[in-house]
Motif scaffolding. Structure first.
Motif, mmCIF file in Angstrom:
data_model
loop_
_atom_site.group_PDB
_atom_site.id
_atom_site.type_symbol
_atom_site.label_atom_id
_atom_site.label_comp_id
_atom_site.label_asym_id
_atom_site.label_seq_id
_atom_site.Cartn_x
_atom_site.Cartn_y
_atom_site.Cartn_z
ATOM 1 N N UNK A 68 0.824 -1.212 0.000
ATOM 2 C CA UNK A 68 0.000 0.000 0.000
ATOM 3 C C UNK A 68 0.858 1.263 0.000
ATOM 4 N N UNK A 69 2.041 1.188 0.625
ATOM 5 C CA UNK A 69 2.948 2.338 0.641
ATOM 6 C C UNK A 69 3.456 2.669 -0.766
ATOM 7 N N UNK A 70 3.483 1.667 -1.653
ATOM 8 C CA UNK A 70 3.889 1.935 -3.035
ATOM 9 C C UNK A 70 2.904 2.880 -3.720
ATOM 10 N N UNK A 71 1.618 2.757 -3.395
ATOM 11 C CA UNK A 71 0.608 3.624 -3.987
ATOM 12 C C UNK A 71 0.250 3.273 -5.417
ATOM 13 N N UNK A 91 1.117 7.038 -7.569
ATOM 14 C CA UNK A 91 0.232 8.070 -6.995
ATOM 15 C C UNK A 91 0.091 9.306 -7.877
ATOM 16 N N UNK A 92 1.149 9.604 -8.620
ATOM 17 C CA UNK A 92 1.148 10.801 -9.471
ATOM 18 C C UNK A 92 0.558 10.547 -10.855
ATOM 19 N N UNK A 93 0.131 9.303 -11.127
ATOM 20 C CA UNK A 93 -0.447 8.978 -12.426
ATOM 21 C C UNK A 93 0.566 8.585 -13.476
ATOM 22 N N UNK A 94 1.829 8.393 -13.065
ATOM 23 C CA UNK A 94 2.875 7.998 -14.012
ATOM 24 C C UNK A 94 2.936 6.473 -14.098
ATOM 25 N N UNK A 95 3.323 5.980 -15.278
ATOM 26 C CA UNK A 95 3.463 4.541 -15.488
ATOM 27 C C UNK A 95 4.529 3.985 -14.563
ATOM 28 N N UNK A 125 1.077 2.339 -21.022
ATOM 29 C CA UNK A 125 0.399 1.186 -20.425
ATOM 30 C C UNK A 125 1.179 -0.072 -20.785
ATOM 31 N N UNK A 126 0.788 -1.180 -20.188
ATOM 32 C CA UNK A 126 1.298 -2.485 -20.565
ATOM 33 C C UNK A 126 0.240 -3.150 -21.441
ATOM 34 N N UNK A 127 0.666 -3.730 -22.553
ATOM 35 C CA UNK A 127 -0.256 -4.348 -23.492
ATOM 36 C C UNK A 127 0.186 -5.788 -23.720
ATOM 37 N N UNK A 128 -0.791 -6.693 -23.848
ATOM 38 C CA UNK A 128 -0.482 -8.104 -24.102
ATOM 39 C C UNK A 128 -1.536 -8.692 -25.020
ATOM 40 N N UNK A 129 -1.110 -9.560 -25.952
ATOM 41 C CA UNK A 129 -2.105 -10.277 -26.760
ATOM 42 C C UNK A 129 -2.801 -11.334 -25.896
ATOM 43 N N UNK A 130 -4.113 -11.476 -26.063
ATOM 44 C CA UNK A 130 -4.892 -12.440 -25.279
ATOM 45 C C UNK A 130 -5.939 -13.106 -26.162
#
Length: 161
Positions: A68-71, A91-95, A125-130
């Motif tokens: 939780x401290x990681x945010x 927390x700042x909205x960064x990847x 973002x992270x993207x993966x084929x599914x």
């Protein structure tokens, strides 16, 4: 006193053997359905989440507080084009750029459609084929932050074409 009926005698009478047969067939059907459902439940559910619930619980609070401290905030989007988009933001909205990150896509009740995802960074973002079919899915994220903090997060979502 005589008994008079308006219905003709068909010659068929309900005997004790008929009643017994009705009960045996009825309860036999109930037992067969119950055994079938129990077999399907046990044979398709993987069952084990952790090898030792007690051992895992001993450090749970410390791991939860550190995580939780990681945010970090995780969310999933399935645009329907054969990809899964994972937003893992601080927390700042960064990847977030974790030291390690694995993603396992599962069904909550069976293992037949489990998929280990190969994540690549793309447009924040992270993207993966599914390969997704309609229904309930769970994305299990496990990883390690750059500071060594373990990260575990499950995201349950529904997919419909």
């Amino acid at each position: 006193m005589s008994h008079v009926t308006d219905q003709p005698d068909t010659g068929r009478k309900l005997t004790g053997h008929h009643v017994l047969a009705i009960f045996v067939i009825g309860f036999g059907l109930i037992f067969a359905v119950n055994f079938f459902m129990a077999y399907r439940a046990v044979s398709t559910f993987p069952g084990m989440e952790v090898s030792s619930s007690y051992a895992d619980s001993q450090s749970f609070d410390l791991r939860r507080d550190a995580q939780e401290a990681l945010g970090w905030q995780a969310s999933v989007i399935t645009p329907g084009d054969g990809t899964l988009v994972l937003h893992l933001l601080d927390r700042d909205g960064a990847l977030v750029a974790p030291a390690e990150l694995t993603a396992l896509l599962t069904r909550p009740t069976n293992q037949r459609e489990d998929q280990t995802l190969v994540l690549r960074r793309e447009n924040g973002a992270f993207v993966a084929p599914v390969a997704l079919s309609d229904g309930q899915w769970r994305l299990r994220l496990t990883g390690v932050a750059r500071d060594g903090t373990e990260y575990r997060h499950n995201i349950t979502f529904r997919y419909a074409k």
